[in-house]
Design a protein around this motif. Structure first.
Motif, PDB file in Angstrom:
ATOM      1  N   MET A   1      58.098  13.032  33.873  1.00  0.00           N
ATOM      2  CA  MET A   1      58.868  14.133  34.440  1.00  0.00           C
ATOM      3  C   MET A   1      59.334  15.047  33.308  1.00  0.00           C
ATOM      4  N   GLN A   2      59.135  16.313  33.461  1.00  0.00           N
ATOM      5  CA  GLN A   2      59.563  17.311  32.488  1.00  0.00           C
ATOM      6  C   GLN A   2      61.018  17.681  32.753  1.00  0.00           C
ATOM      7  N   PHE A   3      61.831  17.755  31.703  1.00  0.00           N
ATOM      8  CA  PHE A   3      63.234  18.136  31.821  1.00  0.00           C
ATOM      9  C   PHE A   3      63.476  19.477  31.155  1.00  0.00           C
ATOM     10  N   LEU A   4      64.469  20.197  31.653  1.00  0.00           N
ATOM     11  CA  LEU A   4      64.937  21.426  31.029  1.00  0.00           C
ATOM     12  C   LEU A   4      66.069  21.046  30.093  1.00  0.00           C
ATOM     13  N   ILE A   5      65.976  21.446  28.840  1.00  0.00           N
ATOM     14  CA  ILE A   5      67.019  21.142  27.872  1.00  0.00           C
ATOM     15  C   ILE A   5      68.045  22.266  27.886  1.00  0.00           C
ATOM     16  N   CYS A   6      69.298  21.886  28.117  1.00  0.00           N
ATOM     17  CA  CYS A   6      70.421  22.823  28.102  1.00  0.00           C
ATOM     18  C   CYS A   6      71.280  22.485  26.891  1.00  0.00           C
TER      19      CYS A   6
ATOM     20  N   TYR B   1      72.617  13.634  31.381  1.00  0.00           N
ATOM     21  CA  TYR B   1      71.788  14.234  32.430  1.00  0.00           C
ATOM     22  C   TYR B   1      72.632  15.241  33.189  1.00  0.00           C
ATOM     23  N   GLY B   2      72.023  16.363  33.570  1.00  0.00           N
ATOM     24  CA  GLY B   2      72.709  17.346  34.390  1.00  0.00           C
ATOM     25  C   GLY B   2      72.849  18.665  33.665  1.00  0.00           C
ATOM     26  N   PRO B   3      73.343  19.694  34.323  1.00  0.00           N
ATOM     27  CA  PRO B   3      74.035  19.640  35.606  1.00  0.00           C
ATOM     28  C   PRO B   3      73.108  19.481  36.816  1.00  0.00           C
ATOM     29  N   ASP B   4      71.854  19.917  36.703  1.00  0.00           N
ATOM     30  CA  ASP B   4      70.924  19.746  37.819  1.00  0.00           C
ATOM     31  C   ASP B   4      70.077  18.505  37.602  1.00  0.00           C
TER      32      ASP B   4
ATOM     33  N   ARG C   1      66.970  17.859  37.089  1.00  0.00           N
ATOM     34  CA  ARG C   1      65.945  17.824  36.044  1.00  0.00           C
ATOM     35  C   ARG C   1      66.435  18.446  34.732  1.00  0.00           C
ATOM     36  N   ASP C   2      67.749  18.401  34.510  1.00  0.00           N
ATOM     37  CA  ASP C   2      68.352  18.960  33.301  1.00  0.00           C
ATOM     38  C   ASP C   2      68.849  17.849  32.383  1.00  0.00           C
ATOM     39  N   ILE C   3      68.755  18.100  31.102  1.00  0.00           N
ATOM     40  CA  ILE C   3      69.403  17.298  30.071  1.00  0.00           C
ATOM     41  C   ILE C   3      70.244  18.268  29.261  1.00  0.00           C
ATOM     42  N   THR C   4      71.532  17.947  29.082  1.00  0.00           N
ATOM     43  CA  THR C   4      72.428  18.814  28.332  1.00  0.00           C
ATOM     44  C   THR C   4      72.821  18.147  27.025  1.00  0.00           C
ATOM     45  N   ILE C   5      72.531  18.822  25.933  1.00  0.00           N
ATOM     46  CA  ILE C   5      72.901  18.346  24.603  1.00  0.00           C
ATOM     47  C   ILE C   5      74.384  18.649  24.418  1.00  0.00           C
ATOM     48  N   ILE C   6      75.155  17.609  24.110  1.00  0.00           N
ATOM     49  CA  ILE C   6      76.608  17.794  23.993  1.00  0.00           C
ATOM     50  C   ILE C   6      77.135  17.465  22.597  1.00  0.00           C
ATOM     51  N   GLY C   7      76.257  17.048  21.708  1.00  0.00           N
ATOM     52  CA  GLY C   7      76.721  16.745  20.362  1.00  0.00           C
ATOM     53  C   GLY C   7      75.580  16.533  19.395  1.00  0.00           C
TER      54      GLY C   7
ATOM     55  N   LEU D   1      82.236  15.527  20.731  1.00  0.00           N
ATOM     56  CA  LEU D   1      81.199  16.101  21.570  1.00  0.00           C
ATOM     57  C   LEU D   1      81.685  17.404  22.201  1.00  0.00           C
ATOM     58  N   SER D   2      80.736  18.236  22.552  1.00  0.00           N
ATOM     59  CA  SER D   2      81.008  19.507  23.220  1.00  0.00           C
ATOM     60  C   SER D   2      81.549  19.250  24.619  1.00  0.00           C
ATOM     61  N   GLY D   3      82.227  20.224  25.178  1.00  0.00           N
ATOM     62  CA  GLY D   3      82.682  20.118  26.554  1.00  0.00           C
ATOM     63  C   GLY D   3      81.509  19.944  27.503  1.00  0.00           C
ATOM     64  N   ILE D   4      81.674  19.086  28.474  1.00  0.00           N
ATOM     65  CA  ILE D   4      80.605  18.798  29.428  1.00  0.00           C
ATOM     66  C   ILE D   4      80.782  19.665  30.666  1.00  0.00           C
TER      67      ILE D   4
END
Length: 122
Positions: free
Chosen positions: A1-6, A90-93, A95-101, A119-122
């Protein structure tokens, strides 16, 4: 599965944009260029396969407990002191991955070392 990196806002996005712009303009120090290259490669691997063996992805229990959601760590580099680690959720959607740190590996996993990770605000 491909993820969008946020990128966690604002810290992660600001850091990435500064590195990207510095790379384009040829104004990065040797250490910054190395970080830009390794971080970019790690994000590409994470987007296509979060379980890619070279990333050594694993959940960080103390951070998951602190933030109330699973916080994962992936390697940007290995086998050197203070090797950089990328923290993400994981998130917010779906198929999203959010880098927080983006932090050096805590030197000692004992003695609440992950309490020092910011870490950054989630």
């Amino acid at each position: 599965m491909q993820f969008l990196i946020c990128l966690g806002i604002p810290e992660m996005l600001a850091l990435w944009e500064r590195l990207r712009q510095g790379h384009v303009e040829g104004k990065l120090s040797k250490q910054e260029e190395k970080l830009y290259q390794k971080w970019g490669k790690a994000m590409k691997l994470l987007a296509s396969n979060h379980a890619y063996p070279g990333l050594h992805t694993h959940e960080i229990g103390p951070l998951s407990k602190r933030y109330g959601m699973k916080v994962w760590q992936s390697y940007l580099e290995n086998r050197n002191s203070r090797a950089m680690r990328m923290y993400w959720v994981y998130g917010p959607d779906q198929r999203d991955i959010t880098i927080i740190g983006l932090e050096p590996h805590p030197e000692d996993k004992k003695n609440n070392a992950y309490d020092k990770v910011t870490l950054s605000g989630i």
